[in-house]
Design a protein around this motif. Structure first.
Motif, PDB file in Angstrom:
ATOM      1  N   PRO A  16       0.814  -1.220   0.000  1.00 29.21           N
ATOM      2  CA  PRO A  16       0.000   0.000   0.000  1.00 29.21           C
ATOM      3  C   PRO A  16       0.847   1.270   0.000  1.00 29.21           C
ATOM      4  CG  PRO A  16      -0.907  -1.600   1.529  1.00 29.21           C
ATOM      5  CD  PRO A  16       0.398  -2.162   1.053  1.00 29.21           C
ATOM      6  N   SER A  50      -4.080  -6.148  -7.048  1.00 29.59           N
ATOM      7  CA  SER A  50      -5.425  -6.340  -6.523  1.00 29.59           C
ATOM      8  C   SER A  50      -5.966  -5.030  -5.963  1.00 29.59           C
ATOM      9  CB  SER A  50      -5.422  -7.404  -5.423  1.00 29.59           C
ATOM     10  OG  SER A  50      -4.760  -6.919  -4.265  1.00 29.59           O
ATOM     11  N   THR A  52      -7.115  -4.516  -2.928  1.00 31.41           N
ATOM     12  CA  THR A  52      -6.836  -4.308  -1.501  1.00 31.41           C
ATOM     13  C   THR A  52      -5.729  -3.285  -1.230  1.00 31.41           C
ATOM     14  OG1 THR A  52      -7.626  -6.516  -0.948  1.00 31.41           O
ATOM     15  CG2 THR A  52      -6.192  -5.431   0.658  1.00 31.41           C
ATOM     16  N   ARG A  55      -7.000   0.237  -2.044  1.00 35.78           N
ATOM     17  CA  ARG A  55      -7.911   0.779  -1.035  1.00 35.78           C
ATOM     18  C   ARG A  55      -7.130   1.278   0.183  1.00 35.78           C
ATOM     19  NH1 ARG A  55     -10.698  -3.344  -0.354  1.00 35.78           N
ATOM     20  NH2 ARG A  55     -12.480  -2.837  -1.699  1.00 35.78           N
ATOM     21  N   GLU A  56      -6.162   0.489   0.638  1.00 35.99           N
ATOM     22  CA  GLU A  56      -5.369   0.891   1.800  1.00 35.99           C
ATOM     23  C   GLU A  56      -4.545   2.146   1.501  1.00 35.99           C
ATOM     24  OE1 GLU A  56      -3.084  -2.423   3.162  1.00 35.99           O
ATOM     25  OE2 GLU A  56      -4.829  -3.721   3.413  1.00 35.99           O
TER      26      GLU A  56
END
Length: 228
Positions: A16, A50, A52, A55-56
């Motif tokens: 991230p 991905s 995830t 988003r983070e």
């Protein structure tokens, strides 16, 4: 629309933190304008990862004030607040002042003549009311100061900070081009006289004046009723 472009260091960002670096740079450089929505799925597809870590990363950027999460719509690039602009112009003032101070002790006659020519052209287009060209000349003036200073990293940071200042709103601020013409004359006199302290102080005050004019312009238009 999603932030695009080559991933940092020519490889796919995985963590991230790496994704945040990539998106932050896109925002800072203006490749993704304020108000633009950042779609998680599109970002993930563009970066080949991905959803995830994307988003983070956006959650982290939200905490930094680069993006805002709007209910049922997603993350959007945040406009600067009043305090943001005050801080941006103060940072620009400090950086530009440092560059001008260094210029005064090393600038060549040829470079001074180039700056004087830019200044004459700035005064001319100001009289014609050509705000867009005046702004470009202002950018060139400070860029040339940066080159003449020999402080490449300091000049780079000034350019970076300047990307946060909204150009279109600046053009509309009353007194902006006039202040540039007046203040640049004072800066050039200090450079011609080889006075580092005067060059630094005059340049800092110049940038602070521009910031004040822009903020007064935005205040008058209630540009940030909920973002004080």
């Amino acid at each position: 629309m999603a932030a695009s472009g080559s991933p940092p260091h020519g490889r796919r960002p995985q963590l991230p933190e790496e994704v945040a670096v990539h998106i932050r740079e896109q925002i800072i450089t203006g490749q993704v304008p304020e108000g633009e929505y950042l779609r998680l799925d599109q970002l993930a597809e563009d970066l080949g990862i991905s959803v995830t870590p994307v988003r983070e990363a956006l959650i982290a950027l939200s905490a930094e004030g680069f993006v805002e999460l709007e209910p049922r719509q997603g993350f959007a690039v945040a406009p600067p607040s009043r305090q943001d602009l005050e801080d941006i112009f103060e940072l620009r003032a400090l950086l530009a002042g440092g560059l001008a101070g260094r210029c005064a002790s090393r600038i060549t006659g040829e470079r001074l003549r180039e700056l004087r020519e830019l200044q004459r052209e700035l005064a001319r287009v100001h009289e014609l009311g050509d705000g867009a060209t005046a702004t470009e000349l202002l950018i060139r003036f400070h860029r040339e100061l940066g080159k003449a200073s020999g402080a490449r990293k300091l000049a780079w940071f000034f350019e970076l900070a300047s990307r946060y200042a909204p150009r279109e709103q600046s053009l509309a601020a009353a007194g902006w081009p006039r202040a540039c013409v007046r203040d640049h004359d004072a800066v050039l006199r200090a450079l011609e006289n080889g006075e580092p302290t005067a060059a630094e102080e005059t340049t800092r005050e110049h940038l602070r004046t521009l910031g004040r004019l822009l903020i007064e312009h935005l205040d008058a238009r209630n540009a940030w009723p909920d973002r004080q």
